[in-house]
Design a protein around this motif. Structure first.
Motif, PDB file in Angstrom:
ATOM      1  N   HIS A  69     -61.939  34.029 -18.727  1.00  0.00           N
ATOM      2  CA  HIS A  69     -61.960  34.116 -17.268  1.00  0.00           C
ATOM      3  C   HIS A  69     -60.659  33.586 -16.669  1.00  0.00           C
ATOM      4  O   HIS A  69     -60.196  32.492 -17.036  1.00  0.00           O
ATOM      5  CB  HIS A  69     -63.122  33.300 -16.703  1.00  0.00           C
ATOM      6  CG  HIS A  69     -64.474  33.910 -16.945  1.00  0.00           C
ATOM      7  ND1 HIS A  69     -64.959  34.155 -18.204  1.00  0.00           N
ATOM      8  CD2 HIS A  69     -65.434  34.326 -16.077  1.00  0.00           C
ATOM      9  CE1 HIS A  69     -66.172  34.690 -18.113  1.00  0.00           C
ATOM     10  NE2 HIS A  69     -66.475  34.810 -16.827  1.00  0.00           N
ATOM     11  N   PHE A  70     -60.101  34.338 -15.735  1.00  0.00           N
ATOM     12  CA  PHE A  70     -58.895  33.959 -15.016  1.00  0.00           C
ATOM     13  C   PHE A  70     -59.267  33.674 -13.562  1.00  0.00           C
ATOM     14  O   PHE A  70     -59.821  34.550 -12.890  1.00  0.00           O
ATOM     15  CB  PHE A  70     -57.857  35.080 -15.065  1.00  0.00           C
ATOM     16  CG  PHE A  70     -57.450  35.488 -16.460  1.00  0.00           C
ATOM     17  CD1 PHE A  70     -56.303  34.962 -17.035  1.00  0.00           C
ATOM     18  CD2 PHE A  70     -58.207  36.398 -17.191  1.00  0.00           C
ATOM     19  CE1 PHE A  70     -55.908  35.331 -18.320  1.00  0.00           C
ATOM     20  CE2 PHE A  70     -57.826  36.777 -18.468  1.00  0.00           C
ATOM     21  CZ  PHE A  70     -56.679  36.241 -19.036  1.00  0.00           C
ATOM     22  N   ILE A  71     -58.957  32.476 -13.077  1.00  0.00           N
ATOM     23  CA  ILE A  71     -59.283  32.123 -11.693  1.00  0.00           C
ATOM     24  C   ILE A  71     -58.108  32.526 -10.808  1.00  0.00           C
ATOM     25  O   ILE A  71     -57.015  31.971 -10.915  1.00  0.00           O
ATOM     26  CB  ILE A  71     -59.571  30.616 -11.567  1.00  0.00           C
ATOM     27  CG1 ILE A  71     -60.700  30.206 -12.520  1.00  0.00           C
ATOM     28  CG2 ILE A  71     -59.943  30.270 -10.123  1.00  0.00           C
ATOM     29  CD1 ILE A  71     -60.978  28.722 -12.536  1.00  0.00           C
ATOM     30  N   VAL A  72     -58.343  33.496  -9.949  1.00  0.00           N
ATOM     31  CA  VAL A  72     -57.293  34.025  -9.078  1.00  0.00           C
ATOM     32  C   VAL A  72     -57.174  33.201  -7.804  1.00  0.00           C
ATOM     33  O   VAL A  72     -56.069  32.939  -7.313  1.00  0.00           O
ATOM     34  CB  VAL A  72     -57.575  35.503  -8.749  1.00  0.00           C
ATOM     35  CG1 VAL A  72     -56.516  36.063  -7.805  1.00  0.00           C
ATOM     36  CG2 VAL A  72     -57.623  36.334 -10.035  1.00  0.00           C
ATOM     37  N   SER A  73     -58.304  32.770  -7.243  1.00  0.00           N
ATOM     38  CA  SER A  73     -58.293  31.909  -6.056  1.00  0.00           C
ATOM     39  C   SER A  73     -59.559  31.076  -6.037  1.00  0.00           C
ATOM     40  O   SER A  73     -60.549  31.403  -6.697  1.00  0.00           O
ATOM     41  CB  SER A  73     -58.187  32.746  -4.770  1.00  0.00           C
ATOM     42  OG  SER A  73     -59.363  33.521  -4.585  1.00  0.00           O
ATOM     43  N   GLY A  74     -59.528  29.989  -5.262  1.00  0.00           N
ATOM     44  CA  GLY A  74     -60.695  29.126  -5.151  1.00  0.00           C
ATOM     45  C   GLY A  74     -60.786  28.101  -6.265  1.00  0.00           C
ATOM     46  O   GLY A  74     -59.859  27.924  -7.064  1.00  0.00           O
ATOM     47  N   GLN A  75     -61.938  27.425  -6.316  1.00  0.00           N
ATOM     48  CA  GLN A  75     -62.191  26.395  -7.315  1.00  0.00           C
ATOM     49  C   GLN A  75     -63.601  26.555  -7.851  1.00  0.00           C
ATOM     50  O   GLN A  75     -64.488  27.081  -7.172  1.00  0.00           O
ATOM     51  CB  GLN A  75     -62.040  24.988  -6.712  1.00  0.00           C
ATOM     52  CG  GLN A  75     -60.660  24.675  -6.185  1.00  0.00           C
ATOM     53  CD  GLN A  75     -60.578  23.270  -5.614  1.00  0.00           C
ATOM     54  OE1 GLN A  75     -61.454  22.437  -5.825  1.00  0.00           O
ATOM     55  NE2 GLN A  75     -59.512  22.999  -4.880  1.00  0.00           N
ATOM     56  N   LEU A  76     -63.810  26.090  -9.086  1.00  0.00           N
ATOM     57  CA  LEU A  76     -65.165  26.081  -9.638  1.00  0.00           C
ATOM     58  C   LEU A  76     -65.350  24.874 -10.539  1.00  0.00           C
ATOM     59  O   LEU A  76     -64.381  24.279 -11.024  1.00  0.00           O
ATOM     60  CB  LEU A  76     -65.483  27.381 -10.385  1.00  0.00           C
ATOM     61  CG  LEU A  76     -64.706  27.789 -11.649  1.00  0.00           C
ATOM     62  CD1 LEU A  76     -65.124  27.000 -12.888  1.00  0.00           C
ATOM     63  CD2 LEU A  76     -64.903  29.270 -11.915  1.00  0.00           C
ATOM     64  N   ARG A  77     -66.596  24.553 -10.755  1.00  0.00           N
ATOM     65  CA  ARG A  77     -66.961  23.470 -11.686  1.00  0.00           C
ATOM     66  C   ARG A  77     -67.627  24.116 -12.890  1.00  0.00           C
ATOM     67  O   ARG A  77     -68.637  24.808 -12.761  1.00  0.00           O
ATOM     68  CB  ARG A  77     -67.905  22.477 -11.015  1.00  0.00           C
ATOM     69  CG  ARG A  77     -68.341  21.323 -11.919  1.00  0.00           C
ATOM     70  CD  ARG A  77     -69.240  20.353 -11.167  1.00  0.00           C
ATOM     71  NE  ARG A  77     -69.771  19.319 -12.036  1.00  0.00           N
ATOM     72  CZ  ARG A  77     -69.128  18.210 -12.384  1.00  0.00           C
ATOM     73  NH1 ARG A  77     -67.899  18.006 -11.941  1.00  0.00           N
ATOM     74  NH2 ARG A  77     -69.684  17.319 -13.172  1.00  0.00           N
ATOM     75  N   LEU A  78     -67.037  23.896 -14.061  1.00  0.00           N
ATOM     76  CA  LEU A  78     -67.530  24.467 -15.312  1.00  0.00           C
ATOM     77  C   LEU A  78     -68.299  23.403 -16.079  1.00  0.00           C
ATOM     78  O   LEU A  78     -67.787  22.303 -16.323  1.00  0.00           O
ATOM     79  CB  LEU A  78     -66.351  24.978 -16.159  1.00  0.00           C
ATOM     80  CG  LEU A  78     -66.663  25.428 -17.591  1.00  0.00           C
ATOM     81  CD1 LEU A  78     -67.512  26.698 -17.588  1.00  0.00           C
ATOM     82  CD2 LEU A  78     -65.368  25.652 -18.377  1.00  0.00           C
ATOM     83  N   ALA A  85     -68.018  18.586 -18.338  1.00  0.00           N
ATOM     84  CA  ALA A  85     -67.730  19.328 -17.123  1.00  0.00           C
ATOM     85  C   ALA A  85     -66.245  19.260 -16.823  1.00  0.00           C
ATOM     86  O   ALA A  85     -65.554  18.311 -17.205  1.00  0.00           O
ATOM     87  CB  ALA A  85     -68.534  18.784 -15.951  1.00  0.00           C
ATOM     88  N   ALA A  86     -65.740  20.287 -16.163  1.00  0.00           N
ATOM     89  CA  ALA A  86     -64.339  20.320 -15.756  1.00  0.00           C
ATOM     90  C   ALA A  86     -64.243  21.054 -14.422  1.00  0.00           C
ATOM     91  O   ALA A  86     -64.955  22.049 -14.200  1.00  0.00           O
ATOM     92  CB  ALA A  86     -63.488  21.021 -16.802  1.00  0.00           C
ATOM     93  N   GLN A  87     -63.382  20.573 -13.548  1.00  0.00           N
ATOM     94  CA  GLN A  87     -63.146  21.238 -12.280  1.00  0.00           C
ATOM     95  C   GLN A  87     -61.851  22.035 -12.391  1.00  0.00           C
ATOM     96  O   GLN A  87     -60.800  21.497 -12.715  1.00  0.00           O
ATOM     97  CB  GLN A  87     -63.058  20.236 -11.130  1.00  0.00           C
ATOM     98  CG  GLN A  87     -62.941  20.915  -9.774  1.00  0.00           C
ATOM     99  CD  GLN A  87     -63.342  20.011  -8.626  1.00  0.00           C
ATOM    100  OE1 GLN A  87     -64.294  19.227  -8.758  1.00  0.00           O
ATOM    101  NE2 GLN A  87     -62.636  20.107  -7.516  1.00  0.00           N
ATOM    102  N   LEU A  88     -61.948  23.330 -12.120  1.00  0.00           N
ATOM    103  CA  LEU A  88     -60.835  24.246 -12.303  1.00  0.00           C
ATOM    104  C   LEU A  88     -60.486  24.902 -10.976  1.00  0.00           C
ATOM    105  O   LEU A  88     -61.321  24.994 -10.070  1.00  0.00           O
ATOM    106  CB  LEU A  88     -61.189  25.308 -13.340  1.00  0.00           C
ATOM    107  CG  LEU A  88     -61.705  24.788 -14.692  1.00  0.00           C
ATOM    108  CD1 LEU A  88     -62.117  25.939 -15.591  1.00  0.00           C
ATOM    109  CD2 LEU A  88     -60.646  23.929 -15.378  1.00  0.00           C
TER     110      LEU A  88
END
Length: 285
Positions: free
Chosen positions: A52-61, A67-70
């Protein structure tokens, strides 16, 4: 994009050809989305590798009680048969692109890209060059004008993307192994692969980022013989096999087994075996 309960998304499902399945890895799905507020996926497991490539925004995995915040520019991989969940954690809209892959090399590929099952994410992985290669993959998959995708065009775009991700990763980390035993096994595999070529033990040690003396000490302790002796053993073993073929000249066998000339081969053979290559061939006959 189509509207779903928690997102707007394009989903592409792929049936890999026999040619693709004969390779090291292949795509089975791809997707891109724009998440709605309170977007959440999981907890669940998948059977493939989902990069998965995060293009915009943030998520918590969340994964394996960790856990990691990306954020935008990061990437993460969902590994097969490991429970995970992720959810948006900022007001900025979350957008992602993902590639789902299978194949015998996929796990090692992820390691080369800097992600493992125990640390399945990588910060700041997407610079503008990576983003451009990702756009090329998207274009091949979703370009409306390209009704019949060419499989080699798609795989070429994916390989270019992976190549850039590996180039941006610290190359030395790709050679790090878990223990001394693994390290020596890698060195043995290298020698087994290249023993018929001109090799200097110092150059092999440099590949692993260590001094020759340390390389030789650790190798000898684990294998029971020095790297040079192990190399000689590989060459002599191959030479003995070739000597059983009486259609081959001894000089040809010398070069085929990794010796620079007949003299060096004969001297090394007699020292280790106790007779000349010709005498050995006669005895075997």
């Amino acid at each position: 994009m189509k509207e779903f309960a928690a997102e707007y998304a394009d989903i592409w499902r792929h049936m890999p050809s026999r040619y693709e399945r004969a390779g090291g890895f292949w795509l089975v799905r791809a997707g891109r989305n724009a998440a709605k507020p309170n977007y959440q996926v999981g907890p669940k497991q998948i059977d493939s590798f989902g990069l998965h490539f995060i293009v915009s925004g943030q998520l918590r995995l969340g994964y394996e009680n960790e856990a990691a915040q990306l954020q935008a520019g990061d990437l993460f991989c969902l590994f097969p048969h490991i429970s995970y969940e992720y959810r948006t954690c900022s007001a900025e809209p979350l957008q992602m692109v993902w590639l789902t892959m299978e194949g015998p090399q996929t796990g090692e590929l992820m390691k080369m890209l800097g992600v493992t099952a125990h640390k399945p994410y990588r910060f700041a992985a997407m610079d503008e060059t990576v983003r451009q290669f990702l756009r090329e993959v998207e274009q091949v998959i979703w370009d409306d004008e390209q009704k019949q995708r060419r499989r080699l065009t798609l795989m070429s775009a994916v390989y270019r993307l992976m190549e850039q991700l590996e180039a941006d990763h610290d190359d030395k980390k790709a050679l790090v192994v878990a223990s001394a035993e693994d390290w020596v096994e890698e060195a043995m595999r290298f020698l087994q692969l290249h023993y018929t070529e001109p090799l200097r033990i110092e150059a092999v040690a440099n590949m692993f980022g260590v001094h020759r003396s340390y390389f030789s000490h650790l190798f000898t302790r684990k294998v029971g013989i020095s790297p040079q002796q192990y190399l000689q053993q590989l060459r002599l073993s191959r030479a003995k096999q070739l000597l059983s073929d009486h259609s081959l000249q001894v000089g040809e066998i010398a070069l085929s087994a990794g010796y620079p000339d007949l003299y060096m081969f004969s001297r090394a053979f007699k020292k280790q075996v106790g007779c000349s290559p010709s005498e050995y061939r006669h005895q075997e006959k």
